[in-house]
Design an enzyme around this catalytic site. Structure first.
Site, PDB file in Angstrom:
ATOM      1  N   GLU A 195     -73.616   5.966  64.223  1.00 15.79           N
ATOM      2  CA  GLU A 195     -74.583   6.941  64.763  1.00 15.79           C
ATOM      3  C   GLU A 195     -74.527   7.018  66.275  1.00 15.79           C
ATOM      4  O   GLU A 195     -75.469   7.486  66.904  1.00 15.79           O
ATOM      5  CB  GLU A 195     -76.011   6.615  64.308  1.00 15.79           C
ATOM      6  CG  GLU A 195     -76.160   6.179  62.868  1.00 15.79           C
ATOM      7  CD  GLU A 195     -75.706   7.217  61.855  1.00 15.79           C
ATOM      8  OE1 GLU A 195     -75.338   8.327  62.264  1.00 15.79           O
ATOM      9  OE2 GLU A 195     -75.716   6.922  60.644  1.00 15.79           O
ATOM     10  N   ARG A 294     -69.378  12.414  74.667  1.00 15.96           N
ATOM     11  CA  ARG A 294     -69.337  13.641  73.859  1.00 15.96           C
ATOM     12  C   ARG A 294     -69.629  14.869  74.720  1.00 15.96           C
ATOM     13  O   ARG A 294     -70.633  14.918  75.436  1.00 15.96           O
ATOM     14  CB  ARG A 294     -70.357  13.562  72.723  1.00 15.96           C
ATOM     15  CG  ARG A 294     -70.390  14.830  71.858  1.00 15.96           C
ATOM     16  CD  ARG A 294     -71.158  14.627  70.578  1.00 15.96           C
ATOM     17  NE  ARG A 294     -72.583  14.627  70.728  1.00 15.96           N
ATOM     18  CZ  ARG A 294     -73.421  15.409  70.015  1.00 15.96           C
ATOM     19  NH1 ARG A 294     -72.937  16.253  69.130  1.00 15.96           N
ATOM     20  NH2 ARG A 294     -74.716  15.317  70.189  1.00 15.96           N
ATOM     21  N   GLY A 311     -71.210  28.512  60.031  1.00 14.08           N
ATOM     22  CA  GLY A 311     -72.183  29.445  59.487  1.00 14.08           C
ATOM     23  C   GLY A 311     -71.712  30.881  59.413  1.00 14.08           C
ATOM     24  O   GLY A 311     -72.494  31.788  59.069  1.00 14.08           O
ATOM     25  N   ASP A 386     -68.121  14.254  62.416  1.00  8.47           N
ATOM     26  CA  ASP A 386     -67.917  13.605  61.124  1.00  8.47           C
ATOM     27  C   ASP A 386     -66.739  14.282  60.437  1.00  8.47           C
ATOM     28  O   ASP A 386     -66.685  15.520  60.349  1.00  8.47           O
ATOM     29  CB  ASP A 386     -69.155  13.749  60.247  1.00  8.47           C
ATOM     30  CG  ASP A 386     -70.251  12.759  60.609  1.00  8.47           C
ATOM     31  OD1 ASP A 386     -69.998  11.870  61.443  1.00  8.47           O
ATOM     32  OD2 ASP A 386     -71.365  12.877  60.058  1.00  8.47           O
ATOM     33  N   TRP A 438     -77.008   9.442  68.694  1.00 12.12           N
ATOM     34  CA  TRP A 438     -76.772  10.885  68.707  1.00 12.12           C
ATOM     35  C   TRP A 438     -77.659  11.595  67.681  1.00 12.12           C
ATOM     36  O   TRP A 438     -77.479  12.766  67.412  1.00 12.12           O
ATOM     37  CB  TRP A 438     -75.300  11.214  68.512  1.00 12.12           C
ATOM     38  CG  TRP A 438     -74.720  11.073  67.110  1.00 12.12           C
ATOM     39  CD1 TRP A 438     -75.249  10.439  66.034  1.00 12.12           C
ATOM     40  CD2 TRP A 438     -73.483  11.645  66.674  1.00 12.12           C
ATOM     41  NE1 TRP A 438     -74.422  10.541  64.952  1.00 12.12           N
ATOM     42  CE2 TRP A 438     -73.320  11.285  65.319  1.00 12.12           C
ATOM     43  CE3 TRP A 438     -72.485  12.405  67.290  1.00 12.12           C
ATOM     44  CZ2 TRP A 438     -72.200  11.657  64.567  1.00 12.12           C
ATOM     45  CZ3 TRP A 438     -71.380  12.775  66.536  1.00 12.12           C
ATOM     46  CH2 TRP A 438     -71.244  12.407  65.190  1.00 12.12           C
ATOM     47  N   ASP A 498     -76.953   4.262  56.300  1.00 11.68           N
ATOM     48  CA  ASP A 498     -77.021   5.417  55.404  1.00 11.68           C
ATOM     49  C   ASP A 498     -78.349   5.484  54.655  1.00 11.68           C
ATOM     50  O   ASP A 498     -78.862   6.576  54.403  1.00 11.68           O
ATOM     51  CB  ASP A 498     -75.877   5.352  54.380  1.00 11.68           C
ATOM     52  CG  ASP A 498     -74.537   5.156  55.043  1.00 11.68           C
ATOM     53  OD1 ASP A 498     -73.902   6.161  55.375  1.00 11.68           O
ATOM     54  OD2 ASP A 498     -74.140   3.991  55.247  1.00 11.68           O
TER      55      ASP A 498
END
Length: 572
Positions: A195, A294, A311, A386, A438, A498
């Site tokens: 994460e 990032r 999208g 990811d 993040w 998780d």
């Protein structure tokens, strides 16, 4: 593989985080091993094929990717290989059944899509068989060709800043390094902090439970652990290096995150550029590591379902499925209900892939033009995602990644691995990082909140029990050490980030809560067994049967005891 162009416009580091929790043997559908099978079929195999084909064609391909140890253990198991082939053959059956159904109903468009699915799954089966069922080996081959730098991650993706004992952090990382070396035949240079969560050195107290505020201990910064295990670099988010508001990668995919309390922006340091690497150290600490940062602009463009590429109305809709699990509809538009989705058109989707690849490379040029004004030739754009975004969530994602790499050379943007960039541009500036992740809000709220506090209370209680017992087990007590090894596996699985994530997001809340309860109960029983053994008793038949069942169910990390011993010795 072609050489980097001389007229470089700057450097681009694509970083992929490849992880799923341990699900083998813990259910099949809707949550369980079919989740793993879907992601391997939908993301890992097509993405690995796209990268390998581009590399074979002479395209300069460079990625940085971690494969979490718990994922590598699953993909290397015989159980996974058997189940995965069964999963693919079941999907082939449904594709063929759909063809017959759509042909009989006279729907030629859907019948044609069903035939495409049949062909697609046959290709996945062929790819899997050609690799001998060795998906881990496909990742390793990219590293052998110097296309990929393979990083590691914490053993079970434990949320490191919130673990209650330094020994637990050391166990997560020690098991990670040894597991990585076993599967990939090399020591990892880099690590993906789960994460992107970080904690500096400071006096710490448990945030929940009976010891909150009563126990205060000096805890090492995470970079100190990385240095101890020879892990040179990691990825951090921009708000941890510079302050300000955070940018959650998961917000558009999990609406429940939008209900979390708003974050208060931290103190801003706008002078810290995200287009370079930094040496990270804590005040008073021993050891440092290097952080890549990032980039928000390129990350948002690819991550966001609302504002980014996934999208787009022409791409395959993730949520609407025909009986059998196959998808035949496109996104259509923002806010369009599942009942109003239009039929997918592969040619139009392919056209959008090309257009979005062009747009992304243009965006990279724009960002790098500004970055080079600050950092000169050392400017780099680091974009972490990811891996399952590409193919699983966004079906066209692997094709888009390949299209981007094919366009980078002519654009002058040079793709680089993290390790090769850092060798060419070793950072000099030493900084301290803020604490956070993040996740939504940039802090720990996604993983620690009123709905997950009970999870952490169990984790902290288990940690205290485990490390107390571990120091009592004699090195020659073979049965006790066997129980201790399984106890360590249950603790590591209990610590997985998780479970609180799935609870908070409601993505699979019942499943995650059941997994926490299962591992906590197994830990409790095994710790009781170990205490009786240390008291001089023999292992009973019922305890032997339970221990064997748990060893079979959670068969991973065969060398876990070596890392338990190391953590005990280091903390002594």
């Amino acid at each position: 593989m072609t050489a980097a162009p001389a007229d470089s416009a700057g450097q681009f580091a694509l970083i992929l985080h490849t992880h799923l929790p341990f699900v083998l043997g813990h259910g099949r559908w809707p949550h369980g091993s079919d989740w793993l099978h879907e992601v391997v079929a939908g993301s890992y195999l097509p993405l690995l094929q796209a990268l390998a084909e581009a590399d074979a064609a002479g395209v300069r391909v460079r990625i940085t990717a971690d494969v979490s140890p718990v994922l590598a253990e699953q993909m290397a198991s015989a159980a996974f290989r058997r189940e995965f082939e069964e999963f693919i053959r079941t999907r082939l059956h449904w594709a063929q059944d759909n063809v017959r159904h759509f042909d009989a109903s006279g729907d030629a468009r859907l019948a044609a899509l069903a035939r495409r699915w049949e062909q697609w799954y046959r290709e996945r089966l062929r790819q899997f068989e050609d690799a001998g069922g060795d998906v881990v080996g496909l990742f390793r081959r990219l590293a052998d060709r110097e296309v990929a730098e393979l990083m590691t991650c914490a053993a079970t993706h434990g949320y490191l800043p919130l673990l209650g004992r330094d020994e637990s952090v050391a166990l997560q990382l020690g098991v990670a390094v040894s597991t990585h070396a076993r599967h990939f035949r090399r020591h990892p240079e880099g690590v993906w902090l789960p994460e992107c969560a970080y904690r500096p050195r400071y006096e710490w107290t448990p945030p929940v439970g009976p010891q909150r505020g009563r126990v205060r201990v000096q805890r090492r910064g995470l970079e100190e652990f990385l240095a101890e295990f020879g892990l040179h670099h990691f990825v951090t988010d921009i708000h941890l290096i510079r302050g300000g508001s955070s940018l959650s990668p998961y917000r558009d995919y999990y609406p429940a995150l939008q209900a979390l309390p708003a974050a208060v922006p931290s103190l801003s340091r706008p002078d810290r550029s995200p287009y370079r690497a930094y040496r990270v150290a804590s005040r008073g600490g021993r050891g440092e590591a290097v952080a890549l940062v990032r980039d928000p602009d390129t990350s948002l463009q690819v991550w966001s379902r609302d504002r980014g590429y996934p999208g787009d109305g022409w791409y395959l809709e993730f949520h609407k499925k025909h009986p059998g699990g196959l998808r035949y509809w496109r996104v259509t538009g923002a806010g369009v209900g599942l009942e109003s989705k239009e039929v997918y058109e592969p040619d139009r989707a392919a056209q959008r892939v090309a257009e979005h690849a062009d747009h992304f490379v243009g965006l990279l040029r724009t960002v790098l033009d500004a970055a080079r004004q600050i950092e000169g030739d050392a400017a780099v754009v680091a974009s972490p995602f990811d891996t399952e975004l590409f193919g699983h969530w966004w079906f066209e994602g692997p094709a888009w990644v390949e299209a981007v790499f094919r366009r980078l050379g002519p654009s002058g943007v040079v793709p680089v691995r993290a390790d090769e960039y850092l060798r060419a541009h070793p950072p000099e500036q030493v900084v301290s990082l803020l604490e956070g992740s993040w996740g939504e809000g940039g802090d720990h709220r996604v993983w620690l909140n009123q709905n997950t506090a009970w999870v952490w209370e169990r984790v902290y209680a288990a940690e205290e029990t485990f490390w107390t017992l571990a120091r009592r087990v004699p090195p020659d007590a073979s049965t006790a050490r066997r129980v201790l090894a399984q106890l360590a596996r249950e603790l590591l699985l209990l610590q997985a980030s998780d479970w609180p994530f799935l609870i908070t997001t409601w993505a699979a809340r019942d499943y995650a809560e059941a997994r926490v309860a299962d591992h906590a109960a197994a830990f409790s029983r095994l710790s009781g067994t170990l205490q009786t053994l240390l008291g001089g008793a023999e292992l009973s038949r019922r305890d032997e049967e339970f221990l064997t069942a748990r060893e079979t169910l959670n068969a991973l990390f065969p060398d876990v005891l070596e890392q338990v011993d190391r953590a005990c010795a280091t903390a002594a």
